[in-house]
Scaffold this motif. Sequence first.
Motif, PDB file in Angstrom:
ATOM      1  N   MET A   1       3.527  10.073  -2.321  1.00 24.96           N
ATOM      2  CA  MET A   1       3.212   8.706  -1.917  1.00 24.96           C
ATOM      3  C   MET A   1       4.400   7.998  -1.286  1.00 24.96           C
ATOM      4  N   GLN A   2       4.074   7.172  -0.284  1.00 22.49           N
ATOM      5  CA  GLN A   2       5.072   6.381   0.431  1.00 22.49           C
ATOM      6  C   GLN A   2       4.399   5.126   0.969  1.00 22.49           C
TER       7      GLN A   2
ATOM      8  N   LEU B   1       0.839  -1.196   0.000  1.00 27.20           N
ATOM      9  CA  LEU B   1       0.000   0.000   0.000  1.00 27.20           C
ATOM     10  C   LEU B   1       0.874   1.246   0.000  1.00 27.20           C
ATOM     11  N   GLN B   2       0.529   2.171  -0.893  1.00 27.24           N
ATOM     12  CA  GLN B   2       1.219   3.453  -0.980  1.00 27.24           C
ATOM     13  C   GLN B   2       0.181   4.561  -0.794  1.00 27.24           C
ATOM     14  N   VAL B   3       0.512   5.556   0.012  1.00 26.94           N
ATOM     15  CA  VAL B   3      -0.413   6.657   0.286  1.00 26.94           C
ATOM     16  C   VAL B   3       0.331   7.982   0.264  1.00 26.94           C
ATOM     17  N   GLY B   4      -0.300   8.976  -0.358  1.00 29.25           N
ATOM     18  CA  GLY B   4       0.224  10.336  -0.343  1.00 29.25           C
ATOM     19  C   GLY B   4      -0.910  11.315  -0.123  1.00 29.25           C
ATOM     20  N   ALA B   5      -0.601  12.458   0.446  1.00 30.80           N
ATOM     21  CA  ALA B   5      -1.640  13.445   0.740  1.00 30.80           C
ATOM     22  C   ALA B   5      -1.096  14.848   0.539  1.00 30.80           C
TER      23      ALA B   5
ATOM     24  N   SER C   1      -2.666   3.698  -3.448  1.00 31.10           N
ATOM     25  CA  SER C   1      -2.363   2.722  -4.502  1.00 31.10           C
ATOM     26  C   SER C   1      -1.890   1.419  -3.879  1.00 31.10           C
ATOM     27  N   ASP C   2      -2.261   0.297  -4.531  1.00 29.63           N
ATOM     28  CA  ASP C   2      -1.725  -1.003  -4.124  1.00 29.63           C
ATOM     29  C   ASP C   2      -0.827  -1.585  -5.205  1.00 29.63           C
ATOM     30  N   GLY C   3      -0.456  -0.758  -6.163  1.00 31.48           N
ATOM     31  CA  GLY C   3       0.400  -1.211  -7.245  1.00 31.48           C
ATOM     32  C   GLY C   3      -0.356  -1.567  -8.496  1.00 31.48           C
ATOM     33  N   SER C   4      -1.595  -2.039  -8.345  1.00 29.58           N
ATOM     34  CA  SER C   4      -2.406  -2.368  -9.520  1.00 29.58           C
ATOM     35  C   SER C   4      -3.569  -1.396  -9.682  1.00 29.58           C
ATOM     36  N   GLU C   5      -4.058  -0.865  -8.578  1.00 26.83           N
ATOM     37  CA  GLU C   5      -5.135   0.126  -8.622  1.00 26.83           C
ATOM     38  C   GLU C   5      -4.714   1.354  -7.832  1.00 26.83           C
ATOM     39  N   SER C   6      -5.152   2.523  -8.298  1.00 24.80           N
ATOM     40  CA  SER C   6      -4.917   3.773  -7.578  1.00 24.80           C
ATOM     41  C   SER C   6      -6.221   4.545  -7.510  1.00 24.80           C
ATOM     42  N   ILE C   7      -6.484   5.146  -6.354  1.00 23.96           N
ATOM     43  CA  ILE C   7      -7.692   5.956  -6.190  1.00 23.96           C
ATOM     44  C   ILE C   7      -7.312   7.267  -5.508  1.00 23.96           C
ATOM     45  N   ALA C   8      -8.119   8.288  -5.739  1.00 26.98           N
ATOM     46  CA  ALA C   8      -7.919   9.582  -5.097  1.00 26.98           C
ATOM     47  C   ALA C   8      -9.196   9.975  -4.370  1.00 26.98           C
ATOM     48  N   LEU C   9      -9.048  10.459  -3.136  1.00 26.24           N
ATOM     49  CA  LEU C   9     -10.158  10.952  -2.324  1.00 26.24           C
ATOM     50  C   LEU C   9      -9.886  12.427  -2.043  1.00 26.24           C
ATOM     51  N   VAL C  10     -10.747  13.287  -2.537  1.00 28.89           N
ATOM     52  CA  VAL C  10     -10.531  14.728  -2.437  1.00 28.89           C
ATOM     53  C   VAL C  10     -11.744  15.365  -1.763  1.00 28.89           C
TER      54      VAL C  10
ATOM     55  N   SER D   1     -16.696   8.848  12.052  1.00 27.35           N
ATOM     56  CA  SER D   1     -15.806   7.776  11.595  1.00 27.35           C
ATOM     57  C   SER D   1     -14.540   8.364  10.984  1.00 27.35           C
ATOM     58  N   MET D   2     -13.471   7.560  11.010  1.00 27.60           N
ATOM     59  CA  MET D   2     -12.172   8.008  10.509  1.00 27.60           C
ATOM     60  C   MET D   2     -11.442   6.875   9.808  1.00 27.60           C
ATOM     61  N   ILE D   3     -10.812   7.212   8.698  1.00 30.51           N
ATOM     62  CA  ILE D   3      -9.859   6.323   8.035  1.00 30.51           C
ATOM     63  C   ILE D   3      -8.501   6.994   8.140  1.00 30.51           C
ATOM     64  N   ALA D   4      -7.571   6.331   8.809  1.00 31.34           N
ATOM     65  CA  ALA D   4      -6.259   6.922   9.062  1.00 31.34           C
ATOM     66  C   ALA D   4      -5.172   6.131   8.345  1.00 31.34           C
ATOM     67  N   PHE D   5      -4.154   6.836   7.907  1.00 33.93           N
ATOM     68  CA  PHE D   5      -3.012   6.227   7.225  1.00 33.93           C
ATOM     69  C   PHE D   5      -1.730   6.647   7.936  1.00 33.93           C
ATOM     70  N   GLU D   6      -0.830   5.697   8.127  1.00 33.90           N
ATOM     71  CA  GLU D   6       0.473   6.000   8.698  1.00 33.90           C
ATOM     72  C   GLU D   6       1.562   5.300   7.902  1.00 33.90           C
ATOM     73  N   SER D   7       2.787   5.820   7.981  1.00 31.67           N
ATOM     74  CA  SER D   7       3.916   5.192   7.304  1.00 31.67           C
ATOM     75  C   SER D   7       4.286   3.902   8.018  1.00 31.67           C
ATOM     76  N   ASN D   8       5.111   3.119   7.363  1.00 30.56           N
ATOM     77  CA  ASN D   8       5.558   1.871   7.992  1.00 30.56           C
ATOM     78  C   ASN D   8       6.370   2.135   9.255  1.00 30.56           C
TER      79      ASN D   8
END
Length: 708
Positions: free
Chosen positions: A151-152, A26-30, A68-77, A214-221
């Motif tokens: 993204m990272q 999983l790769q995420v950028g903001a 992105s998971d490498g095969s699909e990428s989505i953007a939430l704005v 509700s919350m969806i949170a992303f953090e680095s490894n």
Amino acid sequence: MIRFCLAAALATTLTFLSNSAALAELQVGAAIVDVSPTQFPVLVNGGMTSKTAEQIKTPVSSRAIVISDGSESIALVVVDSCMVPKMLLDDAKNRAAKRTQLKPDHIMISATHTHTAPSAFGALGTDADLTYIPLLRERIVESIVNAEANMQPARVGWGAAEAAEFTALRRWIRRPDRIDNDPFGNPTVRANMHAARNPDDVTGESGPEDPELSMIAFESNAGVPIAVLSNFSMHYFGDSPISADYYGLYCNGMQNYIQQKYPDAKNVVATMSHGCSGDIWRRDYAAAEPSQYDTIQAYTDALLNIATETLETIEFDDADTIDMAESRFRLNYRVPDQQRLQWAQQIVDTLEGELPKTTTEVYAREQVLLHDLQSTEVVVQAMRIGDIAIATTPNETYALSGLKLKQQSPFEKTMVIELANGADGYIPPAEQHPLGGYNTWAARSAGLEVQAEPKIVAAGMRLIEQVSGKPRRAVTQAKGPACQATLDAKPLAYWRLDEMEAPIARDSSKNHRDAIYEPGVVFFLEGPASAALTADGEPNRCAHFAGGRLRSRIGNTPQGYSVSMWFWNGMPDEAREVSGWLFSRDHAHSITKFGEHLGVAGSGDEAGRLIFKQGTSNETLVGTTVIPRWTWNHLALVRDGSKVRVYLNGNETAELQSDSVTEPQPGLDQIFVGGRSDNNSNWEGRLDEVAVFDRSLNADEVKQIAAH
């Protein structure tokens, strides 16, 4: 040579698998980009008539997260805007796709619905600000491009909390004797926003709330926060333009909290998406005391306390799959008939090109515009991030619509974002249209066909199933001990009235005697708070009756029968002679000699007491207890030959009784719940857990069913 070839093949295979594993990570950028206007004055949307702003109180932003998971990428704005039209958003998506690896149909762009942002969409008396639109479009694109560049490797987590004191139902049902006129001069307004400012005018809320934050949170490894996407169902607080309202304050407060705790999270992005809030605001008109959060900062800080506490409980994991699906389809507008169009055109002609200045002028212009448009294309999306689902609507959707998607979703972790990918106005559930009110008055901000809400919710549900690969969950209410006692007593029919839509009231017994809701009933409100009716803290759900009834047939019961139900009266005692009829057994459209009717008395010495009346007789049996308005109570009507007993709240002593009434007659197999057979003084309030038996219940059974 053979060994060399095998070794080379093995090395190639291992390299491919290694690369595949890397790609699957999983790769995420903001990113955040300021979308504040640079030219003033600027038009501001969100009011009945046009207004402008000359300065910026707080910046407005476009906040983007790319996954992105490498095969699909989505953007939430999420953009700080009242509403953004589909045409502008489609243009922004296509431009972003040319500058990124994203596909246009894998980009979601939603509005926060702040009423103090520059106007990007023409609605009611305000036009779109044509000078501002190019800036907004380019900076939305810029936020997506920057997010992808950041993204990272990342992990994802979900958090949710109850925030009921921060949201409340703003659309209330008016008394049938206090109906208001619509902008076209017709008395159609049975429900409207903020009608409960005078509690005497109303009978109750028109729908449920959704208190989930509700919350969806992303953090680095390495455990450093990257982004947090929040979602909450509260319309807006209200501020001075130009302002991002409480959404912007919340996001900045969340970022400050994270940065103080995690010094390495200098570029963390927090965003607040708009939950289903078309009938929601912050003031709880049912509360005895007004909210303590009387300023926008106090409100936001208190909500942030809940959010940050919830953030600390989130557990992060790798998301094995992301996916996204989109559906586009046309819906009709409710265009004016020839008579209304002629009326509207005459008013518009007098404007001579000027903007409307009164409500009548506003809605006259809207009729002409709807006539020209006829229909529109809407966009519905669903996304999956591991075991988390997101659904979208392009509308101001009622809280009930969001609950339909959340409760049926195959994933318990489901977020619903409204005003996404378009600005198609209010879509009340179909049963709300007969009640009228601002949210239903035909305009670009509320003009879609009556069946728009069920169609859009159905499309969202199909897309969630598609991205999850799983069927939707069945919505069934848990059975508490009182519910089980009702079933153990073997009813002819048992309607729990926990439906989310008309027309079927499901029979929870094994007799398959479903009943039919008439127009004038709304759904999924909170029922009796008795834990005996449900389980594990699940809210008990009920229906609110506003002129409609529940109809069924129970067959002949010559020896006797019983009816059990919970009731909540919304009518003031002095409103009319009978506050409302709860149960009626007679021929439709009439009162006959042998009919039987149970209700609550209105004005006079009997006010607030249960009453039982048989046929056309002038004799009325009257109870002894005054039942307070807006309180839940249980009744059991027991008929045994010439005897009638009505028990209140499980008491062993009957509330009213007689040993000399006419026995139940054959042929009267039609029953009406929430109204009388002739539609006179129908019930105005909530009903729940209605059961009908083909025998006389005993006192112990009544006590068990009444949860006492």
